[in-house]
Design a protein around this motif. Structure first.
Motif, PDB file in Angstrom:
ATOM      1  N   GLU A 113       9.100   8.331 -29.739  1.00 59.41           N
ATOM      2  CA  GLU A 113       8.785   8.353 -28.309  1.00 59.41           C
ATOM      3  C   GLU A 113       7.624   7.420 -27.971  1.00 59.41           C
ATOM      4  O   GLU A 113       7.549   6.881 -26.874  1.00 59.41           O
ATOM      5  CB  GLU A 113       8.449   9.782 -27.853  1.00 59.41           C
ATOM      6  N   TRP A 114       6.722   7.225 -28.902  1.00 58.76           N
ATOM      7  CA  TRP A 114       5.559   6.351 -28.679  1.00 58.76           C
ATOM      8  C   TRP A 114       5.962   4.877 -28.662  1.00 58.76           C
ATOM      9  O   TRP A 114       5.481   4.110 -27.829  1.00 58.76           O
ATOM     10  CB  TRP A 114       4.516   6.586 -29.770  1.00 58.76           C
ATOM     11  N   ALA A 117       7.254   2.929 -25.292  1.00 56.67           N
ATOM     12  CA  ALA A 117       6.300   2.901 -24.179  1.00 56.67           C
ATOM     13  C   ALA A 117       4.884   2.550 -24.630  1.00 56.67           C
ATOM     14  O   ALA A 117       4.042   2.242 -23.802  1.00 56.67           O
ATOM     15  CB  ALA A 117       6.286   4.256 -23.486  1.00 56.67           C
ATOM     16  N   ARG A 118       4.645   2.613 -25.950  1.00 56.85           N
ATOM     17  CA  ARG A 118       3.289   2.429 -26.488  1.00 56.85           C
ATOM     18  C   ARG A 118       2.314   3.383 -25.791  1.00 56.85           C
ATOM     19  O   ARG A 118       1.191   3.024 -25.465  1.00 56.85           O
ATOM     20  CB  ARG A 118       2.809   0.994 -26.344  1.00 56.85           C
ATOM     21  N   SER A 119       2.791   4.602 -25.594  1.00 57.50           N
ATOM     22  CA  SER A 119       2.008   5.607 -24.885  1.00 57.50           C
ATOM     23  C   SER A 119       1.834   6.832 -25.771  1.00 57.50           C
ATOM     24  O   SER A 119       2.824   7.428 -26.217  1.00 57.50           O
ATOM     25  CB  SER A 119       2.728   6.003 -23.590  1.00 57.50           C
ATOM     26  N   ILE A 120       0.583   7.192 -26.003  1.00 56.97           N
ATOM     27  CA  ILE A 120       0.303   8.396 -26.794  1.00 56.97           C
ATOM     28  C   ILE A 120       0.832   9.628 -26.071  1.00 56.97           C
ATOM     29  O   ILE A 120       1.323  10.562 -26.695  1.00 56.97           O
ATOM     30  CB  ILE A 120      -1.202   8.507 -27.089  1.00 56.97           C
ATOM     31  N   THR A 121       0.783   9.625 -24.759  1.00 50.83           N
ATOM     32  CA  THR A 121       1.297  10.760 -23.985  1.00 50.83           C
ATOM     33  C   THR A 121       2.794  10.952 -24.230  1.00 50.83           C
ATOM     34  O   THR A 121       3.249  12.078 -24.416  1.00 50.83           O
ATOM     35  CB  THR A 121       1.032  10.541 -22.481  1.00 50.83           C
ATOM     36  N   ALA A 122       3.545   9.867 -24.238  1.00 51.13           N
ATOM     37  CA  ALA A 122       4.982   9.956 -24.506  1.00 51.13           C
ATOM     38  C   ALA A 122       5.227  10.445 -25.925  1.00 51.13           C
ATOM     39  O   ALA A 122       6.112  11.277 -26.160  1.00 51.13           O
ATOM     40  CB  ALA A 122       5.660   8.604 -24.290  1.00 51.13           C
TER      41      ALA A 122
END
Length: 159
Positions: A113-114, A117-122
């Motif tokens: 999931e990261w 999006a390169r998103s820790i939240t995702a």
């Protein structure tokens, strides 16, 4: 079946119940197999007890995938995330015996999931959804295994 034989079956069932919670053994399968072996030795009505126990375990296996998959879908997690989590979990099982499977599954879900999006939240959202689905799946398996064990105990006492 002798008392010693039934105690061995009870021990294997107990090990299967532990294996349901700690993913190092195929817990429900072990419970079902122990009950089928007991039925083979006991014969007669024991086969009806084994049939009920195996039906419970098979139904739980199907329900586990349906409910866990539905939970993951509801959280917006893709099949790709589940596959990557599963594959990393298998690798983790061999890298870190016993606890590597859940650690790898969560790490794989996080990474899957990261990455886009390169998103820790995702990533965190993916790992949390995977953890929830795993807990639900374990709960379903444990419940069915406990009912199967109870069915066996009732049958063993009655026969």
């Amino acid at each position: 079946m002798s008392v010693a034989g039934e105690l061995i079956v009870a021990l294997v069932i107990a090990i299967g119940l532990v294996g349901t919670v700690i993913p190092m053994l195929p817990g429900p399968s072990l419970v079902g197999l122990a009950i089928v072996v007991w039925a083979a030795f006991a014969g007669g009505w024991a086969w009806a007890v084994a049939g009920v126990a195996v039906a419970l375990i098979v139904a739980a296996a199907v329900l586990k995938y349906l409910v866990a998959g539905s939970s993951m879908k509801k959280s917006g997690i893709s099949n790709r995330t589940i596959m990557i989590g599963g594959l990393v979990g298998i690798v983790g099982f061999f890298v870190i015996p016993v606890i590597g499977l859940p650690i790898g599954f969560l790490a794989g879900a996080f990474a899957a999931e990261w990455a886009p999006a390169r998103s820790i939240t995702a990533g965190r959202r993916g790992a949390i959804a995977a953890a929830r689905a795993a807990v639900v799946a374990i709960g379903i398996e444990l419940t069915a295994s406990l009912f199967a064990a109870g069915t066996w105990l009732t049958g063993a006492i009655a026969l």
